[in-house]
Write a protein that holds these residues in place. Structure first.
Motif, short mmCIF file in Angstrom:
data_model
loop_
_atom_site.label_atom_id
_atom_site.label_comp_id
_atom_site.label_asym_id
_atom_site.label_seq_id
_atom_site.Cartn_x
_atom_site.Cartn_y
_atom_site.Cartn_z
N THR A 164 -6.18 -32.86 -8.67
CA THR A 164 -6.11 -32.89 -7.07
C THR A 164 -5.67 -31.57 -6.63
OG1 THR A 164 -3.93 -33.85 -6.81
CG2 THR A 164 -6.07 -35.45 -7.07
N MET A 165 -6.15 -31.10 -5.60
CA MET A 165 -5.91 -29.79 -4.99
C MET A 165 -5.37 -30.12 -3.55
SD MET A 165 -8.04 -26.50 -3.80
CE MET A 165 -8.32 -27.38 -2.02
N ALA A 166 -4.46 -29.21 -3.07
CA ALA A 166 -3.96 -29.16 -1.61
C ALA A 166 -3.87 -27.79 -1.20
CB ALA A 166 -2.49 -29.97 -1.63
N TYR A 167 -4.18 -27.67 0.03
CA TYR A 167 -4.17 -26.24 0.75
C TYR A 167 -3.73 -26.33 1.91
CZ TYR A 167 -5.84 -21.95 2.86
OH TYR A 167 -5.90 -20.83 3.43
N HIS B 2 -0.69 -21.32 1.05
CA HIS B 2 -0.29 -21.95 0.00
C HIS B 2 -1.30 -22.85 -0.60
CE1 HIS B 2 3.27 -21.50 2.61
NE2 HIS B 2 4.02 -21.14 1.25
N MET B 3 -1.33 -23.17 -1.76
CA MET B 3 -2.17 -23.77 -2.51
C MET B 3 -1.45 -24.57 -3.74
SD MET B 3 -5.63 -22.95 -4.66
CE MET B 3 -6.67 -22.60 -3.21
N HIS C 284 -4.49 -32.20 -19.76
CA HIS C 284 -3.16 -32.79 -19.73
C HIS C 284 -2.33 -32.37 -18.66
CE1 HIS C 284 -2.59 -28.77 -21.66
NE2 HIS C 284 -1.22 -28.82 -21.17
N GLY C 285 -1.20 -32.85 -18.00
CA GLY C 285 -0.48 -32.80 -16.97
C GLY C 285 -0.03 -31.25 -16.81
N MET C 286 -0.30 -30.71 -15.72
CA MET C 286 0.23 -29.44 -15.14
C MET C 286 0.13 -29.44 -13.90
SD MET C 286 -1.85 -26.62 -17.72
CE MET C 286 -3.58 -27.19 -17.50
N GLN C 287 1.09 -28.41 -13.31
CA GLN C 287 1.16 -28.06 -11.68
C GLN C 287 0.95 -26.71 -11.56
OE1 GLN C 287 4.21 -29.99 -13.09
NE2 GLN C 287 2.72 -31.31 -13.46
N MET C 288 0.18 -26.44 -10.78
CA MET C 288 0.20 -24.90 -10.26
C MET C 288 0.53 -24.93 -8.71
SD MET C 288 -1.42 -22.52 -8.31
CE MET C 288 -3.17 -22.80 -8.31
N VAL C 289 1.27 -24.10 -8.53
CA VAL C 289 1.75 -23.70 -6.92
C VAL C 289 1.81 -22.37 -6.73
CG1 VAL C 289 3.45 -23.91 -5.26
CG2 VAL C 289 3.09 -25.92 -6.66
N HIS D 50 3.77 -15.46 -5.20
CA HIS D 50 3.83 -15.66 -6.73
C HIS D 50 3.22 -16.77 -6.88
CE1 HIS D 50 7.75 -13.42 -6.39
NE2 HIS D 50 7.14 -13.10 -7.74
N LEU D 51 2.43 -17.19 -8.16
CA LEU D 51 1.87 -18.12 -8.66
C LEU D 51 2.78 -18.85 -9.76
CD1 LEU D 51 -1.83 -18.63 -9.62
CD2 LEU D 51 -0.16 -19.35 -11.24
N THR D 52 2.81 -19.89 -9.79
CA THR D 52 3.86 -20.62 -10.67
C THR D 52 3.19 -21.94 -11.40
OG1 THR D 52 6.02 -20.12 -9.40
CG2 THR D 52 6.03 -21.79 -11.30
N LEU D 53 3.14 -21.91 -12.70
CA LEU D 53 2.34 -22.94 -13.55
C LEU D 53 3.36 -23.56 -14.49
CD1 LEU D 53 -0.36 -24.44 -14.23
CD2 LEU D 53 -0.73 -22.61 -16.07
N HIS D 54 3.32 -24.88 -14.24
CA HIS D 54 4.20 -25.73 -15.22
C HIS D 54 3.21 -26.65 -16.00
CE1 HIS D 54 6.73 -29.12 -16.47
NE2 HIS D 54 7.57 -28.26 -16.91
#
Length: 202
Positions: free
Chosen positions: A65-68, A72-73, A81-86, A91-95
């Motif tokens: 799913t995406m939110a904008y 911000h995005m 598999h589970g990941m979160q990108m903000v 900055h862009l952060t990916l966990h």
């Protein structure tokens, strides 16, 4: 909140569409008018939610799913598999939930950074290098004026009855790596909490 009934719609960036025809000069009144339409639309766009399928350079896919919101995005992956990108605030952060890794890069080095400016101006330090209008669709390709070889971002819109809707984002970085996202079930105008865009911390 508005729902966009996008049939086969594509939010085709994360991070331009190689088949998009480049039209040099971009000085015509019609093309400038299209650029202004896009700028006005994007500066009024907020509270977007959607499902996405992402295609990576190696042909692999994932989704979630995406939110904008302006500036911000967020992408929440459920596959592979589970990941979160903000992305936002420079900055862009990916966990990555699978291995616990946390990656942080500057948006100044990522094509997505051009979309996340507030307000967004498609002139000055951003240059529109291509405009392609077809019945029902519109594409613009953007580069940074001072570093046009360091990446490009193509925005794809549906264009129905004079109404634009963002349905495609494709980014190409300086190493010619492409990432494409396809969106479905797109809604606009939702109220998104600021906490949604807090970068993951691991």
């Amino acid at each position: 909140m508005r729902t966009r009934p996008l049939k086969g719609g594509a939010l085709a960036v994360l991070l331009g569409l190689g088949a998009c025809a480049t039209r040099p000069g971009l000085g015509g009144a019609v093309q400038q008018g299209q650029v202004q339409r896009v700028e006005t639309y994007l500066n009024g766009l907020h509270g977007v939610r959607a499902h996405f399928v992402q295609t990576w350079p190696d042909g692999g896919t994932g989704g979630g799913t995406m939110a904008y919101d302006p500036g911000h995005m967020r992408l929440d992956y459920v596959s592979p598999h589970g990941m979160q990108m903000v992305a936002g605030e420079g900055h862009l952060t990916l966990h990555d939930d699978q291995n616990g890794s946390l990656t942080r890069v500057a948006l100044s080095r990522n094509p997505l950074g051009m979309l996340l400016r507030v307000p967004l101006h498609l002139s000055g330090d951003i240059r529109v290098t291509a405009v392609q209008a077809q019945p029902g669709s519109l594409q613009l390709t953007l580069v940074r004026t001072d570093a046009p070889t360091e990446g490009a971002l193509t925005l794809t819109f549906s264009d129905s009855a004079g109404q634009l809707a963002l349905v495609g984002l494709q980014g190409v970085d300086a190493r010619q790596h492409r990432i494409v996202l396809h969106l479905t079930d797109v809604t606009e105008g939702a109220t998104l909490p600021a906490s949604l865009f807090t970068p993951p911390s691991g």
